[in-house]
Write a protein that holds these residues in place. Structure first.
Motif, PDB file in Angstrom:
ATOM      1  N   ILE A   1       4.099   5.786   3.977  1.00 36.02           N
ATOM      2  CA  ILE A   1       4.351   7.226   4.081  1.00 36.02           C
ATOM      3  C   ILE A   1       4.469   7.846   2.705  1.00 36.02           C
ATOM      4  O   ILE A   1       4.077   9.003   2.482  1.00 36.02           O
ATOM      5  CB  ILE A   1       5.604   7.513   4.948  1.00 36.02           C
ATOM      6  N   ASP A   2       4.980   7.082   1.728  1.00 31.43           N
ATOM      7  CA  ASP A   2       5.063   7.620   0.370  1.00 31.43           C
ATOM      8  C   ASP A   2       3.665   7.852  -0.193  1.00 31.43           C
ATOM      9  O   ASP A   2       3.435   8.830  -0.921  1.00 31.43           O
ATOM     10  CB  ASP A   2       5.850   6.665  -0.523  1.00 31.43           C
ATOM     11  N   ALA A   3       2.720   6.978   0.141  1.00 33.67           N
ATOM     12  CA  ALA A   3       1.338   7.207  -0.286  1.00 33.67           C
ATOM     13  C   ALA A   3       0.796   8.505   0.299  1.00 33.67           C
ATOM     14  O   ALA A   3       0.075   9.255  -0.371  1.00 33.67           O
ATOM     15  CB  ALA A   3       0.456   6.025   0.126  1.00 33.67           C
ATOM     16  N   LEU A   4       1.142   8.791   1.561  1.00 30.93           N
ATOM     17  CA  LEU A   4       0.712  10.046   2.168  1.00 30.93           C
ATOM     18  C   LEU A   4       1.355  11.237   1.459  1.00 30.93           C
ATOM     19  O   LEU A   4       0.711  12.274   1.245  1.00 30.93           O
ATOM     20  CB  LEU A   4       1.058  10.053   3.659  1.00 30.93           C
ATOM     21  N   VAL A   5       2.615  11.105   1.095  1.00 32.20           N
ATOM     22  CA  VAL A   5       3.285  12.169   0.334  1.00 32.20           C
ATOM     23  C   VAL A   5       2.557  12.396  -0.991  1.00 32.20           C
ATOM     24  O   VAL A   5       2.346  13.540  -1.412  1.00 32.20           O
ATOM     25  CB  VAL A   5       4.762  11.831   0.091  1.00 32.20           C
TER      26      VAL A   5
ATOM     27  N   ASP B   1      -7.852   0.187   5.062  1.00 33.39           N
ATOM     28  CA  ASP B   1      -7.754   1.649   4.968  1.00 33.39           C
ATOM     29  C   ASP B   1      -6.493   2.068   4.225  1.00 33.39           C
ATOM     30  O   ASP B   1      -6.522   2.993   3.393  1.00 33.39           O
ATOM     31  CB  ASP B   1      -7.753   2.273   6.363  1.00 33.39           C
ATOM     32  N   MET B   2      -5.368   1.418   4.512  1.00 37.92           N
ATOM     33  CA  MET B   2      -4.126   1.783   3.852  1.00 37.92           C
ATOM     34  C   MET B   2      -4.184   1.508   2.356  1.00 37.92           C
ATOM     35  O   MET B   2      -3.749   2.332   1.538  1.00 37.92           O
ATOM     36  CB  MET B   2      -2.945   1.023   4.474  1.00 37.92           C
ATOM     37  N   SER B   3      -4.717   0.362   1.969  1.00 39.18           N
ATOM     38  CA  SER B   3      -4.803   0.046   0.537  1.00 39.18           C
ATOM     39  C   SER B   3      -5.730   1.023  -0.181  1.00 39.18           C
ATOM     40  O   SER B   3      -5.440   1.458  -1.304  1.00 39.18           O
ATOM     41  CB  SER B   3      -5.288  -1.387   0.341  1.00 39.18           C
ATOM     42  N   ARG B   4      -6.837   1.361   0.465  1.00 39.37           N
ATOM     43  CA  ARG B   4      -7.754   2.320  -0.168  1.00 39.37           C
ATOM     44  C   ARG B   4      -7.127   3.704  -0.233  1.00 39.37           C
ATOM     45  O   ARG B   4      -7.230   4.403  -1.251  1.00 39.37           O
ATOM     46  CB  ARG B   4      -9.079   2.360   0.595  1.00 39.37           C
ATOM     47  N   GLY B   5      -6.433   4.093   0.841  1.00 38.48           N
ATOM     48  CA  GLY B   5      -5.763   5.393   0.823  1.00 38.48           C
ATOM     49  C   GLY B   5      -4.692   5.471  -0.246  1.00 38.48           C
ATOM     50  O   GLY B   5      -4.571   6.470  -0.965  1.00 38.48           O
ATOM     51  N   SER B   6      -3.890   4.407  -0.371  1.00 34.74           N
ATOM     52  CA  SER B   6      -2.854   4.386  -1.396  1.00 34.74           C
ATOM     53  C   SER B   6      -3.459   4.439  -2.791  1.00 34.74           C
ATOM     54  O   SER B   6      -2.961   5.148  -3.679  1.00 34.74           O
ATOM     55  CB  SER B   6      -2.008   3.112  -1.243  1.00 34.74           C
ATOM     56  N   LEU B   7      -4.553   3.699  -3.001  1.00 33.15           N
ATOM     57  CA  LEU B   7      -5.228   3.699  -4.299  1.00 33.15           C
ATOM     58  C   LEU B   7      -5.748   5.091  -4.642  1.00 33.15           C
ATOM     59  O   LEU B   7      -5.528   5.598  -5.756  1.00 33.15           O
ATOM     60  CB  LEU B   7      -6.372   2.693  -4.266  1.00 33.15           C
ATOM     61  N   LEU B   8      -6.426   5.741  -3.694  1.00 34.88           N
ATOM     62  CA  LEU B   8      -6.966   7.076  -3.947  1.00 34.88           C
ATOM     63  C   LEU B   8      -5.856   8.092  -4.179  1.00 34.88           C
ATOM     64  O   LEU B   8      -5.968   8.972  -5.045  1.00 34.88           O
ATOM     65  CB  LEU B   8      -7.841   7.511  -2.765  1.00 34.88           C
ATOM     66  N   ALA B   9      -4.769   7.978  -3.422  1.00 29.97           N
ATOM     67  CA  ALA B   9      -3.632   8.883  -3.628  1.00 29.97           C
ATOM     68  C   ALA B   9      -3.026   8.675  -5.007  1.00 29.97           C
ATOM     69  O   ALA B   9      -2.623   9.645  -5.673  1.00 29.97           O
ATOM     70  CB  ALA B   9      -2.585   8.662  -2.538  1.00 29.97           C
TER      71      ALA B   9
ATOM     72  N   GLU C   1      -9.445  12.379   0.946  1.00 32.00           N
ATOM     73  CA  GLU C   1      -9.877  11.120   1.558  1.00 32.00           C
ATOM     74  C   GLU C   1      -8.672  10.232   1.844  1.00 32.00           C
ATOM     75  O   GLU C   1      -8.617   9.548   2.878  1.00 32.00           O
ATOM     76  CB  GLU C   1     -10.868  10.401   0.643  1.00 32.00           C
ATOM     77  N   ALA C   2      -7.685  10.247   0.947  1.00 29.63           N
ATOM     78  CA  ALA C   2      -6.470   9.462   1.172  1.00 29.63           C
ATOM     79  C   ALA C   2      -5.744   9.931   2.430  1.00 29.63           C
ATOM     80  O   ALA C   2      -5.248   9.113   3.216  1.00 29.63           O
ATOM     81  CB  ALA C   2      -5.555   9.552  -0.048  1.00 29.63           C
ATOM     82  N   VAL C   3      -5.663  11.243   2.636  1.00 32.55           N
ATOM     83  CA  VAL C   3      -5.023  11.773   3.848  1.00 32.55           C
ATOM     84  C   VAL C   3      -5.725  11.252   5.090  1.00 32.55           C
ATOM     85  O   VAL C   3      -5.084  10.787   6.048  1.00 32.55           O
ATOM     86  CB  VAL C   3      -5.015  13.317   3.827  1.00 32.55           C
ATOM     87  N   THR C   4      -7.044  11.294   5.109  1.00 26.87           N
ATOM     88  CA  THR C   4      -7.809  10.820   6.261  1.00 26.87           C
ATOM     89  C   THR C   4      -7.519   9.347   6.548  1.00 26.87           C
ATOM     90  O   THR C   4      -7.243   8.955   7.695  1.00 26.87           O
ATOM     91  CB  THR C   4      -9.314  11.013   6.017  1.00 26.87           C
ATOM     92  N   LEU C   5      -7.560   8.532   5.517  1.00 25.74           N
ATOM     93  CA  LEU C   5      -7.371   7.094   5.685  1.00 25.74           C
ATOM     94  C   LEU C   5      -5.962   6.753   6.148  1.00 25.74           C
ATOM     95  O   LEU C   5      -5.770   5.970   7.091  1.00 25.74           O
ATOM     96  CB  LEU C   5      -7.670   6.387   4.366  1.00 25.74           C
TER      97      LEU C   5
ATOM     98  N   ALA D   1       0.868  -1.176   0.000  1.00 25.87           N
ATOM     99  CA  ALA D   1       0.000   0.000   0.000  1.00 25.87           C
ATOM    100  C   ALA D   1       0.898   1.217   0.000  1.00 25.87           C
ATOM    101  O   ALA D   1       1.332   1.675   1.056  1.00 25.87           O
ATOM    102  CB  ALA D   1      -0.924  -0.011   1.212  1.00 25.87           C
ATOM    103  N   GLY D   2       1.203   1.718  -1.202  1.00 27.62           N
ATOM    104  CA  GLY D   2       2.126   2.849  -1.244  1.00 27.62           C
ATOM    105  C   GLY D   2       2.319   3.490  -2.591  1.00 27.62           C
ATOM    106  O   GLY D   2       2.106   4.683  -2.746  1.00 27.62           O
ATOM    107  N   THR D   3       2.719   2.735  -3.606  1.00 31.14           N
ATOM    108  CA  THR D   3       3.137   3.387  -4.847  1.00 31.14           C
ATOM    109  C   THR D   3       1.971   3.919  -5.662  1.00 31.14           C
ATOM    110  O   THR D   3       2.124   4.909  -6.379  1.00 31.14           O
ATOM    111  CB  THR D   3       3.949   2.427  -5.736  1.00 31.14           C
ATOM    112  N   GLY D   4       0.821   3.252  -5.602  1.00 32.22           N
ATOM    113  CA  GLY D   4      -0.282   3.643  -6.462  1.00 32.22           C
ATOM    114  C   GLY D   4      -0.039   3.357  -7.929  1.00 32.22           C
ATOM    115  O   GLY D   4      -0.821   3.773  -8.789  1.00 32.22           O
ATOM    116  N   SER D   5       1.026   2.610  -8.236  1.00 27.50           N
ATOM    117  CA  SER D   5       1.406   2.389  -9.629  1.00 27.50           C
ATOM    118  C   SER D   5       0.328   1.680 -10.423  1.00 27.50           C
ATOM    119  O   SER D   5       0.282   1.775 -11.654  1.00 27.50           O
ATOM    120  CB  SER D   5       2.711   1.578  -9.686  1.00 27.50           C
ATOM    121  N   GLU D   6      -0.571   0.979  -9.724  1.00 26.72           N
ATOM    122  CA  GLU D   6      -1.626   0.241 -10.420  1.00 26.72           C
ATOM    123  C   GLU D   6      -2.606   1.148 -11.158  1.00 26.72           C
ATOM    124  O   GLU D   6      -3.380   0.691 -12.000  1.00 26.72           O
ATOM    125  CB  GLU D   6      -2.383  -0.647  -9.438  1.00 26.72           C
TER     126      GLU D   6
END
Length: 439
Positions: free
Chosen positions: A212-216, A274-282, A250-254, A159-164
């Motif tokens: 944390i990279d997803a949050l960035v 929550d982390m996977s959804r946050g990373s996806l939205l980010a 929404e990603a920040v919240t999650l 849960a981080g790169t969002g590369s998908e």
């Protein structure tokens, strides 16, 4: 305050006439599946795209039970399948060319990427080279891909790169001092399958740095300067806009509420969801809006220190945010709202509260609090600044003028671990007035 925080109108140019109007863009897969157990959908999705399947993963994941189970189910529904697992971290260009050669010999009709950022980026580039030919340097930069690539299904295990869901792949080229990006809407995978259960086995370090990279990604999407829109082909990263903002918030919240939980307890399935959804939205957000200074500065720091990408962007994030408080206080205040921080006496104080909370979160999950802990010393500053200035597509959307002086101040403060060096001397009233003019 709420109205100001949510206002994403900005000046853009249509033809020769500048107008003030909301603008939005998203570039996404045609099918995104999210949820625990969604990996069960993969065999049917693969079969819908082709019968000859080339699977790209890394050597460790290829040995895991989860991958073995998935491979068995895919195999039952396709005519032929080949697994390629020689995908190293940091994704050297030669490794991608070897993978693409293996794929070309197999002649696939569909590519499946399974893993973290390196495996998914490798799968994107294999799909590119199989369809368009040539070598990777032919496609460096933006919009150099002339047409569609092979159909790609992306299955993240972190849960981080969002590369998908993004139009970007990054490789290491020994002929260059920095990692190199290939950016094109054609690189967006055809299908993304995000199953949070696949992230449970990720080691603590991977969970922390990817998370944390997803949050960035989310925060830099929200604060990226919107580019002036003109006729013709848009850049891949256009800056913040009215479609990416809700996803990023929404990603920040999650991520803010879930990251400490999954670092402490890897088996916290609700936190993993929550982390996977946050990373996806980010990923959805930054795939169009883009990222800026934390990423631009990390590229040379990663090259110098050989430290994980997320470790670097996460360490830099509080310093980059601090440097941006005076420029986008409304944006940072909306981040404070998304994290549930109580209202402050004024917008500048609320923006500062967001920075302080992010710094506390980074320390809470065990990130270094200064670049010195990564091995960066003051003698490195000149080289870091020189290389950062070459990452033009990211510094172009920084919310502050990203000149040599500004980047040097951020790097120096981050080495010394002193965000106070970046506090802006102007008054709160000036800050709010300037922010209003900028919108």
């Amino acid at each position: 305050m709420a109205a100001a925080h949510g206002d994403t109108r900005h000046r853009r140019r249509v033809g020769n006439a500048p107008v003030s109007a909301p603008f939005g863009i998203l570039r996404l897969p045609s099918d995104v599946r999210f949820g625990a157990g969604t990996r069960a959908d993969v065999p049917a999705l693969v079969a819908s795209l082709g019968e000859r399947v080339f699977v790209v993963t890394d050597a460790f994941l290829a040995t895991t039970p989860q991958f073995g189970e998935l491979l068995t189910t895919i195999t039952s529904g396709c005519r032929d399948i080949q697994v390629y697992s020689d995908i190293p971290a940091e994704l050297p260009i030669d490794a991608v060319h070897r993978a693409a050669d293996a794929a070309a010999n197999f002649d696939p009709t569909v590519v499946v990427g399974y893993g973290g950022g390196s495996a998914l980026d490798a799968a994107k580039l294999v799909a590119l080279l199989c369809a368009r030919g040539g070598v990777l340097p032919d496609y460096y930069g933006e919009n150099a891909v002339a047409g569609p690539v092979l159909p790609l299904i992306a299955i993240p295990t972190t849960a981080g790169t969002g590369s998908e869901v993004t139009p970007v792949a990054v490789v290491s080229d020994p002929d260059r001092e920095l990692k190199v990006g290939i950016s094109s809407p054609y690189l967006v995978p055809r299908i993304a399958v995000v199953d949070p259960e696949l992230t449970i086995a990720a080691p603590r370090g991977v969970t922390t740095y990817a998370g944390i990279d997803a949050l960035v990604h989310a925060i830099e999407s929200l604060t990226a300067r919107p580019l002036e829109r003109t006729a013709g082909v848009l850049p891949v990263f256009v800056g913040r806009n009215v479609l990416t903002d809700p996803l990023a918030l929404e990603a920040v919240t999650l991520i803010h509420r879930a990251l400490p939980r999954v670092v402490d307890d890897p088996n916290d399935i609700d936190g993993r969801i929550d982390m996977s959804r946050g990373s996806l939205l980010a990923g959805m957000a930054f795939g169009a809006a883009g990222t800026h200074l934390s990423h631009a500065i990390q590229y040379p720091i990663g090259a110098i220190t050989h430290t994980p990408h997320g470790m670097g962007t996460g360490t830099l994030l509080p310093y980059v945010m601090q440097a941006c408080v005076h420029a986008v206080p409304d944006r940072l205040a909306s981040i404070a709202d998304a994290m549930g921080i109580p209202p402050s006496v004024d917008i500048a104080s609320h923006a500062q509260a967001a920075v302080d909370e992010i710094a506390a979160l980074c320390a809470r999950v065990g990130l270094p609090v200064s670049l010195r802990e990564l091995g960066v010393v003051e003698a490195d500053i000149g080289r870091i600044v020189d290389l950062t200035l070459r990452v033009t597509r990211l510094i172009a959307i920084a919310p502050i003028p990203a000149d040599r002086s500004a980047i040097e101040q951020i790097v120096r403060a981050a080495i010394l671990g002193d965000r106070g060096m970046l506090r802006h001397p102007r008054s709160d009233k000036q800050t709010v007035d300037e922010a209003t003019v900028a919108l």
